[in-house]
Write an enzyme that holds these catalytic residues in place. Structure first.
Site, mmCIF file in Angstrom:
data_model
loop_
_atom_site.group_PDB
_atom_site.id
_atom_site.type_symbol
_atom_site.label_atom_id
_atom_site.label_comp_id
_atom_site.label_asym_id
_atom_site.label_seq_id
_atom_site.Cartn_x
_atom_site.Cartn_y
_atom_site.Cartn_z
ATOM 1 N N ASP A 18 -32.161 -27.540 30.851
ATOM 2 C CA ASP A 18 -32.898 -26.965 31.986
ATOM 3 C C ASP A 18 -34.132 -27.806 32.320
ATOM 4 O OD1 ASP A 18 -33.417 -25.184 34.010
ATOM 5 O OD2 ASP A 18 -34.167 -23.582 32.722
ATOM 6 N N GLY A 21 -34.719 -29.966 38.013
ATOM 7 C CA GLY A 21 -35.320 -29.816 39.336
ATOM 8 C C GLY A 21 -36.832 -29.962 39.267
ATOM 9 N N GLU A 65 -23.914 -18.370 38.103
ATOM 10 C CA GLU A 65 -24.987 -18.013 39.036
ATOM 11 C C GLU A 65 -25.474 -19.238 39.827
ATOM 12 O OE1 GLU A 65 -24.844 -17.019 35.769
ATOM 13 O OE2 GLU A 65 -24.183 -15.007 36.312
ATOM 14 N N ASN A 66 -25.223 -20.441 39.316
ATOM 15 C CA ASN A 66 -25.679 -21.658 40.013
ATOM 16 C C ASN A 66 -24.930 -21.876 41.342
ATOM 17 O OD1 ASN A 66 -26.256 -23.563 36.945
ATOM 18 N ND2 ASN A 66 -27.735 -22.436 38.197
ATOM 19 N N TRP A 67 -23.804 -21.156 41.553
ATOM 20 C CA TRP A 67 -23.131 -21.253 42.856
ATOM 21 C C TRP A 67 -24.037 -20.757 43.973
ATOM 22 C CZ3 TRP A 67 -19.207 -24.349 42.978
ATOM 23 C CH2 TRP A 67 -18.313 -24.438 41.914
ATOM 24 N N ARG A 192 -35.187 -17.691 27.900
ATOM 25 C CA ARG A 192 -34.133 -16.715 28.183
ATOM 26 C C ARG A 192 -32.779 -17.379 27.958
ATOM 27 N NH1 ARG A 192 -36.794 -17.418 33.357
ATOM 28 N NH2 ARG A 192 -35.677 -18.954 34.604
ATOM 29 N N SER A 194 -30.043 -16.705 30.040
ATOM 30 C CA SER A 194 -29.405 -16.966 31.343
ATOM 31 C C SER A 194 -27.873 -16.841 31.315
ATOM 32 C CB SER A 194 -29.817 -18.344 31.880
ATOM 33 O OG SER A 194 -31.209 -18.426 32.035
HETATM 34 C C1 IPE Z 1 -29.165 -22.179 33.236
HETATM 35 O O1 IPE Z 1 -30.194 -22.779 33.950
HETATM 36 C C2 IPE Z 1 -27.872 -22.844 33.596
HETATM 37 C C3 IPE Z 1 -27.745 -24.240 33.208
HETATM 38 C C4 IPE Z 1 -28.568 -24.912 32.467
HETATM 39 C C5 IPE Z 1 -26.576 -24.898 33.680
HETATM 40 P P1 IPE Z 1 -30.802 -22.106 35.274
HETATM 41 O O2 IPE Z 1 -31.930 -22.961 35.669
HETATM 42 O O3 IPE Z 1 -29.743 -21.887 36.270
HETATM 43 O O4 IPE Z 1 -31.292 -20.704 34.715
HETATM 44 P P2 IPE Z 1 -32.207 -19.583 35.384
HETATM 45 O O5 IPE Z 1 -31.491 -19.098 36.593
HETATM 46 O O6 IPE Z 1 -33.517 -20.195 35.724
HETATM 47 O O7 IPE Z 1 -32.350 -18.536 34.327
HETATM 48 C C1 IPE Z 2 -30.794 -27.574 34.962
HETATM 49 O O1 IPE Z 2 -31.920 -27.908 35.712
HETATM 50 C C2 IPE Z 2 -29.511 -28.053 35.604
HETATM 51 C C3 IPE Z 2 -28.702 -26.983 36.216
HETATM 52 C C4 IPE Z 2 -28.934 -25.711 36.141
HETATM 53 C C5 IPE Z 2 -27.525 -27.396 36.950
HETATM 54 P P1 IPE Z 2 -32.406 -27.021 36.928
HETATM 55 O O2 IPE Z 2 -31.771 -27.530 38.159
HETATM 56 O O3 IPE Z 2 -32.223 -25.587 36.647
HETATM 57 O O4 IPE Z 2 -33.950 -27.373 36.950
HETATM 58 P P2 IPE Z 2 -35.143 -26.384 37.294
HETATM 59 O O5 IPE Z 2 -35.023 -25.198 36.385
HETATM 60 O O6 IPE Z 2 -34.985 -26.003 38.730
HETATM 61 O O7 IPE Z 2 -36.360 -27.182 37.030
HETATM 62 MG MG MG Z 3 -33.398 -24.167 35.814
#
Ligand code: IPE
Ligand code: IPE
Ligand code: MG
Length: 251
Positions: A18, A21, A65-67, A192, A194
């Site tokens: 994580d 971004g 949920e990433n969808w 968490r 997630s």
């Molecule tokens: C969890 O990360 C999923 C992956 C690392 C692929 P997210 O960044 O999507 O989690 P939340 O939504 O902030 O809990």
């Molecule tokens: C984890 O990084 C990668 C995926 C969930 C695909 P994030 O994209 O969630 O990065 P943040 O949490 O927005 O910084």
């Molecule tokens: Mg994230």
């Protein structure tokens, strides 16, 4: 760096990768650049885990949920995933690593599934580390799908309800055949789960670091594993009972 005891490494290491971004946004870069840099960290962790002799490595790469993310980011992640698998399969062959995927593969684009199938088939005979990618994966989705499959077997008369145990239920999960993770690392400071491996993490040791995934280094991996080695896993027993059986981690 503290030396690691090779006999006390996790058999199964799981990672919630994580912070890609935020890593990018802090540098005024597009989020996808963070994902690209994150892919470099994946290469490092896969290589190190396999060198150390870790048997199972499971990486949370894309959640159910990433969808819900912007379509452009989802598309870019799918393209990156395909590129990563294509580029890395030769290395997986050299390192004797076997690919495995958990999650709802029917949601993934056809071209991604084709690339995954080809990598899974090519590496199927490898006997080293099992690298499991959690893609379009959600723990609750996995559990309800497993319950549905088991219910069908009950209705078909293949399973008697009174024979349902935690072991039997585990065989219906996507992770059937994999041991539960011993250690879970989550980067980026979020504390968490997630919706990751809800059933399988029942007794997993958890480790959280503030470092964003693209900045996660070999040193940090060693630090995390050293922390794991300092823990006493009791599985409900008392410390005294554990010490009698030959010290921490041998529960
Ligand atoms: C969890 O990360 C999923 C992956 C690392 C692929 P997210 O960044 O999507 O989690 P939340 O939504 O902030 O809990
Ligand atoms: C984890 O990084 C990668 C995926 C969930 C695909 P994030 O994209 O969630 O990065 P943040 O949490 O927005 O910084
Ligand atoms: Mg994230």
């Amino acid at each position: 760096m503290e030396p690691l005891d090779p006999d006390k490494l996790p058999v199964h290491l799981a990672v919630i990768m994580d912070g890609n971004g935020r890593w990018a946004q802090q540098r005024m870069l597009k989020r996808i650049v963070g994902h690209q840099r994150g892919a470099e960290t994946v290469k490092m962790v896969v290589e190190q885990a396999s060198l150390m002799g870790i048997k199972y490595l499971t990486l949370f790469a894309f959640s159910s949920e990433n969808w819900s993310r912007p379509a452009l980011e989802v598309r870019a992640l799918m393209t990156l995933l395909k590129k990563y698998i294509r580029q890395e399969t030769a290395r997986m062959m050299r390192k004797n690593i076997r690919y495995n995927v958990i999650g709802n593969r029917s949601d993934l684009p056809d071209d991604v599934n084709e690339t995954l199938d080809s990598a899974i088939n090519q590496t199927a005979g490898n006997t080293g580390m099992v690298l499991t990618l959690a893609l379009s994966y959600g723990g609750r989705q996995e559990l309800s799908a497993a319950a549905a499959r088991m219910a069908r077997d009950v209705v078909a008369g293949k399973v008697a309800p009174e024979k349902i145990t935690t072991e039997l239920f585990g065989t219906y999960l996507d992770t059937g055949g994999l041991p539960d993770p011993d250690f879970l690392i989550r980067t980026s400071g979020e504390m968490r789960i997630s919706n990751f491996l809800l059933w399988q993490l029942a007794y997993t040791e958890l480790y959280f670091t503030e470092t964003n995934w693209p900045d996660f280094t070999i040193n940090e991996l060693h630090k995390a594993l050293a922390d794991f080695q300092s823990r006493e896993r009791r599985f409900g027993k008392t410390s005294g009972q554990i010490m009698q059986r030959g010290g921490p981690l041998n529960a």
